[in-house]
Motif scaffolding. Structure first.
Motif, PDB file in Angstrom:
ATOM      1  N   ASP A 147       0.952  -1.278   0.295  1.00 26.26           N
ATOM      2  CA  ASP A 147      -0.337   0.172  -0.365  1.00 26.26           C
ATOM      3  C   ASP A 147       1.085   1.384  -0.191  1.00 26.26           C
ATOM      4  O   ASP A 147       1.885   1.059   0.820  1.00 26.26           O
ATOM      5  N   LEU A 148       0.859   1.858  -0.695  1.00 25.15           N
ATOM      6  CA  LEU A 148       2.076   2.830  -1.033  1.00 25.15           C
ATOM      7  C   LEU A 148       0.678   4.606  -1.118  1.00 25.15           C
ATOM      8  O   LEU A 148      -0.449   4.654  -1.200  1.00 25.15           O
ATOM      9  N   ASP A 149       1.534   5.400  -0.353  1.00 23.73           N
ATOM     10  CA  ASP A 149       0.805   7.029  -0.301  1.00 23.73           C
ATOM     11  C   ASP A 149       0.801   7.840  -0.238  1.00 23.73           C
ATOM     12  O   ASP A 149       2.534   7.721   0.384  1.00 23.73           O
ATOM     13  N   GLY A 150       0.584   8.619  -1.297  1.00 17.07           N
ATOM     14  CA  GLY A 150       2.102  10.183  -0.906  1.00 17.07           C
ATOM     15  C   GLY A 150       3.259   9.900  -1.685  1.00 17.07           C
ATOM     16  O   GLY A 150       3.442   8.668  -2.151  1.00 17.07           O
ATOM     17  N   GLU A 151       4.430  10.843  -2.425  1.00 15.42           N
ATOM     18  CA  GLU A 151       5.845  10.506  -2.591  1.00 15.42           C
ATOM     19  C   GLU A 151       6.521   9.659  -1.657  1.00 15.42           C
ATOM     20  O   GLU A 151       6.673   8.459  -2.434  1.00 15.42           O
ATOM     21  N   PHE A 152       6.273   9.918  -0.509  1.00 15.31           N
ATOM     22  CA  PHE A 152       7.154   9.148  -0.027  1.00 15.31           C
ATOM     23  C   PHE A 152       7.231   7.656  -0.001  1.00 15.31           C
ATOM     24  O   PHE A 152       8.119   6.552  -0.348  1.00 15.31           O
TER      25      PHE A 152
ATOM     26  N   HIS B   4      -0.289  11.198   5.183  1.00 12.10           N
ATOM     27  CA  HIS B   4      -0.308   9.667   5.069  1.00 12.10           C
ATOM     28  C   HIS B   4       0.019  10.123   3.813  1.00 12.10           C
ATOM     29  O   HIS B   4      -0.019   9.376   3.103  1.00 12.10           O
ATOM     30  N   SER B   5       1.664   9.772   4.331  1.00 15.33           N
ATOM     31  CA  SER B   5       2.592   9.248   3.191  1.00 15.33           C
ATOM     32  C   SER B   5       3.046   8.220   3.331  1.00 15.33           C
ATOM     33  O   SER B   5       4.113   8.216   4.748  1.00 15.33           O
ATOM     34  N   GLU B   6       2.886   7.343   2.889  1.00 10.85           N
ATOM     35  CA  GLU B   6       3.920   5.915   3.759  1.00 10.85           C
ATOM     36  C   GLU B   6       4.250   4.643   2.583  1.00 10.85           C
ATOM     37  O   GLU B   6       3.741   4.778   1.558  1.00 10.85           O
ATOM     38  N   PHE B   7       4.483   4.006   3.393  1.00 16.59           N
ATOM     39  CA  PHE B   7       4.768   2.281   1.907  1.00 16.59           C
ATOM     40  C   PHE B   7       4.564   1.382   3.209  1.00 16.59           C
ATOM     41  O   PHE B   7       5.162   1.591   4.504  1.00 16.59           O
ATOM     42  N   LEU B   8       3.231   0.251   2.983  1.00 20.63           N
ATOM     43  CA  LEU B   8       3.082  -0.195   4.227  1.00 20.63           C
ATOM     44  C   LEU B   8       2.754  -1.307   3.079  1.00 20.63           C
ATOM     45  O   LEU B   8       2.258  -2.028   2.095  1.00 20.63           O
ATOM     46  N   LEU B   9       3.832  -2.782   3.629  1.00 28.34           N
ATOM     47  CA  LEU B   9       3.716  -4.425   3.279  1.00 28.34           C
ATOM     48  C   LEU B   9       2.446  -4.426   4.442  1.00 28.34           C
ATOM     49  O   LEU B   9       2.659  -4.673   4.973  1.00 28.34           O
ATOM     50  N   LEU B  10       1.305  -5.124   3.424  1.00 28.83           N
ATOM     51  CA  LEU B  10       0.114  -5.833   4.456  1.00 28.83           C
ATOM     52  C   LEU B  10       0.351  -7.460   4.530  1.00 28.83           C
ATOM     53  O   LEU B  10       0.200  -8.140   2.913  1.00 28.83           O
TER      54      LEU B  10
ATOM     55  N   ARG C 116       5.356   6.371  -2.161  1.00 29.91           N
ATOM     56  CA  ARG C 116       6.313   5.786  -4.316  1.00 29.91           C
ATOM     57  C   ARG C 116       8.050   5.469  -3.857  1.00 29.91           C
ATOM     58  O   ARG C 116       8.585   4.569  -4.837  1.00 29.91           O
ATOM     59  N   GLN C 117       8.450   6.535  -3.994  1.00 32.50           N
ATOM     60  CA  GLN C 117      10.202   6.676  -3.928  1.00 32.50           C
ATOM     61  C   GLN C 117      10.637   5.408  -2.991  1.00 32.50           C
ATOM     62  O   GLN C 117      11.445   5.005  -3.452  1.00 32.50           O
ATOM     63  N   LYS C 118      10.104   5.332  -1.555  1.00 33.47           N
ATOM     64  CA  LYS C 118      10.330   4.127  -0.863  1.00 33.47           C
ATOM     65  C   LYS C 118      10.363   2.456  -1.851  1.00 33.47           C
ATOM     66  O   LYS C 118      11.313   1.673  -1.939  1.00 33.47           O
TER      67      LYS C 118
END
Length: 177
Positions: free
Chosen positions: A83-88, A140-146, A90-92
């Motif tokens: 789950d990707l939110d925001g530019e951060f 709400h800018s994050e990288f999330l592995l579910l 996507r960059q991550k």
């Protein structure tokens, strides 16, 4: 929504009903404790739910006509999500994948994010992992592995902002309008 839920189940997805994005028809208690409108499972023990029957899906939508559709993730389902939110976010993903992302199922989220769903090895337990933007002004800018004991909302579910989740690269079985 009920027909889409049945299609997912017929394809073998461990789908689950999720609360409506606007909490329509939900109890006062649910509304009081729910911190994720549109994203909270409505059944107990959802992490261990298998593929529901058509009759079970019909019971869910009779009880919760405005329910969203979700899917459990992890070893039992054999799927994980990013789950990707925001530019951060996507960059991550770019950094972690070194720009080499396999072709996979992908859908957009109404808040401008992206969700990618991947097959996971059956003998591998993937734990939830998140990295948030360290910038205190980021929203709400994050990288999330579910993974294990996680779930995801599925298209065409409705987000609390009024938008809808939409497939970009759907599983082959989904009929696109």
């Amino acid at each position: 929504m009920i027909e889409q839920a049945k299609e997912y189940a017929h394809a073998g997805f461990h789908i689950i009903p999720m609360c409506p994005a606007d909490h329509a028809g939900m109890s006062a208690r649910h509304i009081e404790v729910c911190r994720s409108p549109g994203k909270r499972p409505l059944i107990r023990n959802w992490q261990n739910a298998g593929v529901p029957s058509d009759a079970e899906i019909e019971r869910w939508f009779k009880k919760w006509p405005q329910a969203n559709i979700g899917m459990s993730l992890g070893q039992r389902q054999g799927l994980v999500a990013i789950d990707l939110d925001g530019e951060f976010g996507r960059q991550k993903l770019e950094e972690l994948s070194e720009g080499e992302l396999p072709d996979t199922w992908q859908f957009s989220t109404p808040g401008g994010g992206m969700r990618y769903i991947f097959a996971a090895p059956k003998d591998c337990i993937v734990k939830k992992y998140s990295i948030s933007d360290p910038n205190p002004d980021a929203t709400h800018s994050e990288f999330l592995l579910l993974g294990e004991n996680s779930c995801t909302v599925l298209p065409p579910s409705k987000h609390r902002n009024g938008g809808y989740y939409e497939w970009i690269r759907p599983p082959q079985f989904i009929r696109m309008a």
